[in-house]
Design a protein around this motif. Structure first.
Motif, short mmCIF file in Angstrom:
data_model
loop_
_atom_site.label_atom_id
_atom_site.label_comp_id
_atom_site.label_asym_id
_atom_site.label_seq_id
_atom_site.Cartn_x
_atom_site.Cartn_y
_atom_site.Cartn_z
N GLN A 385 0.75 -1.26 -0.13
CA GLN A 385 0.03 -0.03 0.01
C GLN A 385 0.89 1.13 0.12
N SER A 386 2.09 1.34 0.96
CA SER A 386 2.91 2.26 0.77
C SER A 386 3.39 2.67 -0.77
N VAL A 387 3.82 1.52 -1.40
CA VAL A 387 4.48 1.60 -2.88
C VAL A 387 3.36 2.41 -3.69
N LEU A 388 2.18 1.67 -3.64
CA LEU A 388 1.00 2.12 -4.54
C LEU A 388 0.71 3.44 -4.13
N LEU A 389 0.54 3.88 -2.85
CA LEU A 389 0.27 5.46 -2.39
C LEU A 389 1.19 6.21 -3.16
N ALA A 390 2.55 6.08 -2.85
CA ALA A 390 3.66 6.83 -3.24
C ALA A 390 3.45 7.09 -4.78
N THR A 391 3.13 5.95 -5.57
CA THR A 391 3.29 5.79 -6.88
C THR A 391 1.85 6.65 -7.31
N PHE A 447 6.00 -1.30 -16.97
CA PHE A 447 6.89 -1.56 -15.83
C PHE A 447 6.19 -2.14 -14.80
N ARG A 448 5.02 -2.68 -14.71
CA ARG A 448 4.55 -3.14 -13.61
C ARG A 448 5.52 -4.47 -12.80
N LYS A 449 5.97 -4.99 -13.63
CA LYS A 449 6.55 -6.26 -12.93
C LYS A 449 7.84 -5.81 -12.22
N SER A 450 8.54 -4.84 -12.43
CA SER A 450 9.67 -4.42 -11.82
C SER A 450 9.58 -2.98 -11.06
N TRP A 451 8.21 -2.42 -11.17
CA TRP A 451 8.01 -1.25 -10.65
C TRP A 451 8.28 -1.24 -8.95
N GLY A 452 7.93 -2.39 -8.47
CA GLY A 452 8.01 -2.40 -6.90
C GLY A 452 9.53 -2.34 -6.42
N TYR A 453 10.49 -2.87 -7.30
CA TYR A 453 11.99 -2.46 -6.99
C TYR A 453 12.21 -1.35 -6.67
N LEU A 454 11.52 -0.30 -7.13
CA LEU A 454 11.98 1.18 -6.99
C LEU A 454 11.93 1.56 -5.44
N PHE A 455 11.14 0.82 -4.69
CA PHE A 455 10.66 1.02 -3.24
C PHE A 455 11.12 0.08 -2.49
N ASN A 456 11.13 -1.11 -2.83
CA ASN A 456 11.46 -2.32 -1.78
C ASN A 456 11.97 -3.33 -2.51
N ASN A 457 12.80 -4.18 -1.74
CA ASN A 457 13.59 -5.40 -2.46
C ASN A 457 12.71 -6.84 -2.14
N ASP A 458 11.55 -6.62 -1.27
CA ASP A 458 10.93 -7.89 -1.02
C ASP A 458 10.30 -8.30 -2.15
N VAL A 459 10.69 -9.66 -2.56
CA VAL A 459 9.96 -10.22 -3.69
C VAL A 459 8.57 -10.41 -3.69
N GLU A 460 8.13 -10.74 -2.29
CA GLU A 460 6.71 -10.74 -2.05
C GLU A 460 6.00 -9.38 -2.44
N VAL A 461 6.53 -8.36 -1.86
CA VAL A 461 5.92 -7.28 -2.26
C VAL A 461 5.93 -6.71 -3.64
N VAL A 462 6.93 -6.86 -4.17
CA VAL A 462 7.02 -6.64 -5.62
C VAL A 462 6.13 -7.32 -6.52
N ALA A 463 5.92 -8.76 -6.03
CA ALA A 463 4.86 -9.31 -6.90
C ALA A 463 3.38 -8.81 -6.54
N LEU A 464 3.03 -8.52 -5.28
CA LEU A 464 1.86 -8.02 -4.95
C LEU A 464 1.78 -6.62 -5.83
N VAL A 465 2.64 -5.84 -5.56
CA VAL A 465 2.38 -4.45 -6.42
C VAL A 465 2.16 -4.80 -7.91
#
Length: 581
Positions: A385-391, A447-465
């Motif tokens: 949610q923090s990643v999506l909110l920042a985005t 860039f949806r599959k790699s977008w989460g890596y801009l904010f977090n390195n957790d694979v689970e978080v990146v997949a959910l993003v």
């Protein structure tokens, strides 16, 4: 010149302007006009004081700005004073009103452009206005992010306290100030292009009075934040640090309010780049202050409290720079001398401001509730949610800037009595918002599959993003449209209508639907975003419908009516001065 062009205030050719101005010129001073001709003139134009005070004759000229002299106040003519109407020696190029000048206002052939041409012209103008506004908001956002980044490297507890403190500041202070000041989006642009440009300064002073009164309860809340947070069962250490954060942040609260007001003072005159220039100068200073006060050498290092102090100092620097720029580098056409009149007509500002609070704060608060609901889904969902909110917050800056530019442009056109172009500008802004949304939507999808890596390195978080970003991409379309429609409503003085739309969209449709999908249907974090998207679909549909069905001629009349109150006051004051002298 057609009757329609007189009402709409569209540019006319130079011979037409010359003919109109020459009709108002008085006879030579050494000639005695005949009584019959004088009587005829009175019958044709009405009483002399009506000639100079009625808003009907006011119109724009088609002369270049380099030939225009500053406007003079209206003069009330009474029999005991000499006639001060224009003579043959009066410059024919003196305008009836100041204005923001665009190339489209001076067509070479003197003909009104077609609707398609007008759309293209307004798209270019809105784009030109939006860029500096966007830069201003991005740079100001960087001041807040610098504080968060600085504290985030101290400890997890410190970051949590700063987050709670900033959230409290948003809910109890910043959102309310933004909502109140939004009433200037209604008052200032129309005043600037009317025949009373000094009302820009007067309404600015009045807003300072209103916001000064609202700062008192805000200070009371911020200085007692620790006990309030403990009452809502916040952890003691987090509550203590958040209370300290808010006490030091309060040093910048008056400056924050002043900056919101001064920004609109400049923007209403078309000086969109002034706040940007100031922010460009102050933003690097803010970053340096955050480093020195939080992580700098021992003599000046303050640690946790250094971040809110740095932000407060930066806000005050922006205020000082705005005052200096306004005094020494901006024409005084819009300024009104300080007087007791700044304590008049406050009721209208409060009425519009309360609607603005409902429009702005309801949206801000809804995001805080969504964040609270996400925290109940576990750490992975909260991080996502923090990643999506920042985005979404970052992509929102562009349509929000366009909404501000649209509000100013439409307000200026309404002050110029150009109803047709105001309507075209509103529609062009909606089209431009769709283009912006399409760009950001495509960007997120690619860039949806790699977008989460801009904010977090957790694979689970990146997949959910990655799984939710397609929905966020759809969200962009309606979020962008809502930002533009809110700007159009502010230009029309419809803050209360915007508040009703937001309140019903978020608190009747969006949040209940999102919670139901999340917790009853097991959709987890996606359910919250489905609810938010539904709210924005509803809000954008109503906003577009209200914009397309607006009677822009009536909106022009409403601007004239709002300005007539101060014109009447000024006229009465002029009569009193003439009689006493």
């Amino acid at each position: 010149m057609s009757h329609f062009s007189q009402l709409s205030g569209t540019p006319s050719s130079l011979p037409q302007d010359y003919a109109i101005l020459s009709r108002f010129a008085a006879p030579r001073q050494d000639e005695e006009p005949e009584a019959s001709s004088t009587r005829s003139d009175q019958e044709e134009y009405g009483e002399e004081d009506e000639l100079f005070t009625s808003p009907k004759p006011s119109r724009r000229t088609s002369f270049p700005s380099s030939y225009i002299v500053p406007p003079q106040p209206s003069v009330y003519i009474i029999p005991t004073v000499p006639d001060v109407r224009p003579t043959e020696n009066t410059p024919l190029l003196a305008p009836f009103m100041p204005r923001i000048q665009e190339d489209v206002d001076f067509p070479y052939d003197g003909q009104e452009p077609s609707t398609s041409q007008m759309y293209w012209e307004e798209l270019c103008i809105l784009s030109k206005y939006t860029l500096p506004v966007f830069g201003t908001h991005v740079l100001e956002h960087s001041m807040i992010m610098s504080s968060v980044v600085s504290i985030g490297h101290i400890s997890t507890v410190a970051l949590a306290a700063a987050t709670i403190g900033f959230m409290t500041a948003n809910v109890t202070g910043l959102s309310i100030i933004q909502g109140l000041v939004s009433s200037l989006d209604t008052m200032l642009p129309g005043a600037w292009t009317s025949d009373q440009p000094q009302l820009v300064g007067l309404w600015t002073q009045r807003m300072m009075v209103v916001t000064s009164a609202t700062l008192i309860p805000m200070f009371a809340i911020w200085f007692n934040a620790e006990s309030i947070l403990l009452f809502v069962r916040q952890e003691p250490e987090v509550a203590r640090l958040a209370g300290i954060y808010l006490k030091w942040a309060s040093l910048g609260l008056p400056a924050y309010a002043f900056n919101c007001i001064s920004r609109r003072y400049f923007q209403s005159q078309g000086l969109f780049d002034v706040p940007t220039r100031i922010a460009v100068c102050v933003a690097p200073v803010n970053i340096l202050l955050n480093y020195l006060l939080v992580w700098g050498p021992e003599p000046i290092r303050l640690g946790f409290i250094g971040a809110p102090i740095a932000t407060s100092v930066s806000y005050n620097l922006v205020s000082i720079a705005s005052v200096v720029y306004g005094i020494f580098f901006v024409e005084k056409t819009a300024w009104h001398p300080l007087s007791r009149r700044c304590f008049t007509s406050l009721g209208l500002l409060v009425q519009l401001g309360l609607g603005g609070v409902g429009q702005v704060a309801s949206e801000w608060w809804s995001w805080e509730l969504i964040g609270l609901a996400a925290s109940l889904l576990g750490p992975v969902a909260l991080a996502t949610q923090s990643v999506l909110l920042a985005t979404s917050s970052s992509t929102f800056q562009a349509p929000f800037a366009l909404g501000v530019a649209t509000s100013v442009r439409i307000g200026n056109l309404l002050g110029e009595k150009n109803a047709r172009r105001a309507g075209v500008s509103a529609n062009a802004a909606i089209l431009l918002s769709a283009a912006l949304a399409a760009f950001f939507s495509v960007l997120l999808l690619i860039f949806r599959k790699s977008w989460g890596y801009l904010f977090n390195n957790d694979v689970e978080v990146v997949a959910l993003v990655a799984s939710i970003l397609p929905l966020v991409a759809l969200f962009q379309v309606f979020d962008s449209t809502c930002a533009i429609c809110s700007g159009i409503l502010r230009a029309r003085g419809k803050q209360f209508t915007g508040a009703l739309i937001n309140l019903s969209a978020y608190y009747i449709i969006g949040i209940p639907l999102g919670l139901w999908l999340t917790f009853k249907h097991g959709m987890q974090l996606s359910g919250l975003w489905y609810g938010l998207t539904a709210a924005l679909v509803y809000g954008s549909a109503f906003g577009i419908w209200l914009s397309l069905t607006t009677n822009w001629n009536r909106e022009v009349e409403k601007v004239v009516e709002r300005l007539a109150v101060d014109k009447k006051f000024r006229g009465g004051q002029a009569d009193h001065e003439c009689l006493t002298n």
